[in-house]
Design an enzyme around this catalytic site. Structure first.
Site, PDB file in Angstrom:
ATOM      1  N   MET A   8      -8.001  11.625 -14.031  1.00 27.45           N
ATOM      2  CA  MET A   8      -9.060  10.994 -13.627  1.00 27.45           C
ATOM      3  C   MET A   8     -10.546  11.573 -14.226  1.00 27.45           C
ATOM      4  SD  MET A   8      -8.179   9.948  -9.740  1.00 27.45           S
ATOM      5  CE  MET A   8      -9.776   8.972  -9.576  1.00 27.45           C
ATOM      6  N   HIS A   9     -11.367  10.470 -14.404  1.00 27.64           N
ATOM      7  CA  HIS A   9     -12.806  10.765 -14.568  1.00 27.64           C
ATOM      8  C   HIS A   9     -13.231  11.099 -16.082  1.00 27.64           C
ATOM      9  CE1 HIS A   9     -12.580  10.823 -10.114  1.00 27.64           C
ATOM     10  NE2 HIS A   9     -12.020  12.083 -10.236  1.00 27.64           N
ATOM     11  N   ASP A  37      -4.083   9.163 -11.704  1.00 32.51           N
ATOM     12  CA  ASP A  37      -2.942  10.309 -11.294  1.00 32.51           C
ATOM     13  C   ASP A  37      -2.643  10.100  -9.738  1.00 32.51           C
ATOM     14  OD1 ASP A  37      -5.233  11.771 -10.711  1.00 32.51           O
ATOM     15  OD2 ASP A  37      -4.767  13.289 -12.246  1.00 32.51           O
TER      16      ASP A  37
END
Length: 498
Positions: free
Chosen positions: A81-82, A239
Site C-alpha cells: 500500500m501507499h 495487501d
C-alpha cells in the site's frame, strides 16, 4: 481444468500463486527485487523492477506447473500500500517510487493536519501518517515541483504493474483508501482535500472495484509472461484487504490477526459512520460497499527476529521457542514492550522505544523468548480492545502469518485475546486473496463469500484457558502502564542513539 493466478506485489519480492477451482495451490513462485535507501529515512524502488520480476515470476510459474496457458482464465493483484508512483502523459515513470516505509514526510503530515484539521478524519477517516500517499505527493510538490508539474497521474505499486500489463489505468477503492485523498464513505476522490493542497483533480486515476475487469494482456506482455493475450486482468486490492479475503474475513463479526514483520488486527466492518477517532485505520474493503478496521503493531514478528539475531543468532526459531511451553504465563515476572521501532496502535509514536521490565538473575533465554511473544500479543490485544469498545463482538479470530506457525503462540493468542483462535489448513495470505478476486471476477462463484467457503478450510482451533486468561488480564493491565511510564525516559535517551 481451469486456473486463476494471484500476484502479491510485496516490498521485497513478488509472489505468484496458481490456484485451481477447488482453491488448491498448484504452484507458486517468487522473485525478489532491491530496495534503495539513498538517505536515512528514505525507502524507494524502481517500478520497472516490479514489472520485470512479475513477468519472470509468471513465466516460471507456468513452466514449473507445466499447465497450458489456455487454462488460465485470469489474474489479479495484491499490492503493497501507499507507495507513490508518478507517471507522465505517456505513462513513463518520473522518479523512483516512494514506499510505505519511507519516513521523510513528517513535516508534510503536520501540514496536512494543520490545513485540514477535523476535516481529515471526517473525509479520509485516517490520521496523517508518514506511510500514506498524500504526504509523499506534498513532499514532491515542495522539493521537486517541476517534476510534479510533469505528472499526469499518481499510481500505487500494483496499479502501475497492472497498467504495464494491460495499458489501462485504474485504482481500486481498498488501495485508494490508503492515500488520504479518498472520501472513504462516498467512494470518490475528495475535491476538498485536492483543492486544499492545489493538486489537479486530473492527477487521480479512475476508481474501480477490486474484482472489476481492467482489460487483457498486451501482446508483448503475453509473450514475456507465457500467458495468452486474452487472459483477463482484474483490479486487485491492497495487501491488507487481500489478506483479509485470503483469511475469509468477509462478514460482520469476522476478525483476523496477522503476524509478519508488523502485526495487524483486522475486522470486517459494515457501519459506514462508526467513529474510531483515528485510533485505528478505517479503509474500504475489497468486498463491495464494505470496510475494514485495522490496528497495527509496527514490530511484531520483527521484535522476535531482532531478539533472535541479537541474543541467539546460532539457533533456529524452532529451537528458540522450543522451551517457552515450560515457562508459566507471565514469563516469571518479565515484561517486554515491542516498541523497538516506535509504535502505531494505539500509540502513534515514532519516538517511543521498547523495554524489558522485571529482569532478575533467575531469568534464562526461554523466559525472555516467551516474554517477547507475550509483549507482541499484548500490543495486538490493544487493537482488539479498541474494536470491542466500539461495540464489536470478537470471540473468534483467524490467525495467519508467523504467529500461526507455533502452537504455544497460538494458545497464547487465545488466552491473551480471550477468544477462540483458528488456524487455517493452507494459508497463502494476500496472494490467495488476489486469486480469489480473480476467481470471483471470472464468474466462478456468485460472491466472494461463496469463494471463501470453497477455497478456505480450518485446520485447528485453540480455546482460551480460563485460569491463564485471568492471569493475562492482570499482566495486560501492567503492560498498558509501561508506555506512559517510559515515554519521557525514551525522549531523554534519544540523544544517545546516534
Amino acid at each position: 481444468m481451469s486456473y486463476v493466478i494471484g500476484v502479491d506485489l510485496g516490498t521485497s519480492a513478488v509472489k505468484t500463486v496458481l490456484v485451481d477451482r477447488s482453491g488448491n495451490v498448484v504452484a507458486e513462485h517468487s522473485e525478489s527485487y532491491p530496495l534503495s535507501q539513498p538517505k536515512p529515512g528514505y525507502s524507494e524502488q524502481r517500478p520497472e523492477d516490479w514489472v520485470d520480476k512479475t513477468l519472470l515470476s509468471l513465466r516460471l510459474l507456468l513452466e514449473e506447473s507445466k499447465i497450458s496457458a489456455s487454462d488460465v482464465e485470469g489474474l489479479s493483484f495484491s499490492g503493497q500500500m501507499h507507495g507513490l508512483v508518478l507517471v507522465d502523459g505517456k505513462g513513463a515513470v518520473l522518479r523512483p517510487a516512494i514506499l510505505w516505509n519511507d519516513t521523510r514526510t513528517t513535516a508534510q503530515c503536520r501540514r496536512i493536519e494543520d490545513t485540514l484539521q477535523e476535516k481529515l478524519l471526517g473525509i479520509a477517516r485516517n490520521r496523517a501518517l508518514e506511510g500514506f500517499t498524500l504526504p509523499k505527493i506534498l513532499w514532491v510538490q515542495e522539493n521537486e515541483p517541476e517534476l510534479l508539474k510533469q505528472a499526469a497521474l499518481f499510481l500505487l505499486p500494483k496499479d502501475y504493474v497492472r497498467y504495464r500489463l494491460t495499458g489501462e489505468y485504474a485504482m481500486d477503492y481498498s488501495d485508494a483508501a490508503g492515500t488520504l485523498l479518498l472520501d472513504v464513505a462516498a467512494k470518490s476522490w475528495s475535491t476538498d482535500i485536492l483543492d486544499a493542497f492545489e493538486l489537479p483533480h486530473s492527477i487521480c486515476p479512475p476508481l474501480v472495484e477490486s474484482f472489476d475487469l481492467c482489460g487483457t494482456l498486451l501482446p508483448e506482455i503475453a509473450r514475456e509472461s507465457g500467458l495468452l493475450p486474452e487472459t483477463k486482468v482484474f483490479a486487485g486490492g491492497a495487501d491488507n484487504a487481500c489478506g483479509a479475503i485470503g483469511a475469509g474475513i468477509l462478514a460482520e463479526g469476522q476478525t483476523m490477526c496477522s503476524i509478519g514483520t508488523s502485526g495487524v488486527v483486522l475486522s470486517y466492518e459494515e457501519r459506514r459512520e462508526v467513529d474510531f477517532e483515528g485510533k485505528v485505520h478505517f479503509f474500504n474493503h475489497s468486498e463491495k460497499d464494505a470496510y475494514y478496521i485495522m490496528g497495527v503493531t509496527l514490530a511484531a514478528g520483527y521484535s522476535l527476529t531482532w531478539f533472535k539475531d541479537t541474543f541467539a543468532p546460532d539457533v533456529s526459531f524452532d529451537e528458540l521457542l522450543s522451551g517457552i511451553g515450560d515457562i508459566p504465563a507471565g514469563s516469571g515476572g518479565l515484561l517486554f514492550t515491542p516498541y523497538i521501532v516506535g509504535e502505531r496502535t494505539p500509540h502513534p509514536d515514532a519516538d517511543i522505544r521498547g523495554s524489558f521490565i522485571g529482569m532478575d538473575a533467575g531469568h534464562k533465554l526461554p523466559h525472555f523468548a516467551r516474554s517477547v511473544l507475550e509483549g507482541i500479543t499484548f500490543s495486538l490485544r490493544e487493537s482488539i480492545d479498541i474494536l470491542r469498545a466500539s461495540g464489536k463482538r470478537i470471540d473468534r479470530v483467524i490467525s495467519i502469518g508467523g504467529g500461526a506457525k507455533n502452537e504455544d503462540w497460538l494458545q497464547m493468542q487465545a488466552d491473551v485475546f480471550n477468544a477462540e483462535i483458528v488456524k487455517l489448513e493452507s494459508e497463502q495470505g494476500p496472494a490467495m486473496g488476489a486469486a480469489m478476486l480473480a476467481a470471483y471476477g471470472a464468474g466462478w462463484f456468485p460472491s466472494l463469500q461463496a469463494c471463501a467457503e470453497e477455497f478456505l478450510r480450518e485446520a485447528r482451533t485453540y480455546k482460551p484457558n480460563p485460569d491463564t486468561a485471568q492471569q493475562y488480564e492482570k499482566l495486560f493491565g501492567l503492560y498498558q502502564t509501561v508506555y506512559g511510564a517510559t515515554r519521557e525516559l525514551g525522549k531523554g535517551l534519544a540523544e544517545f542513539r546516534g
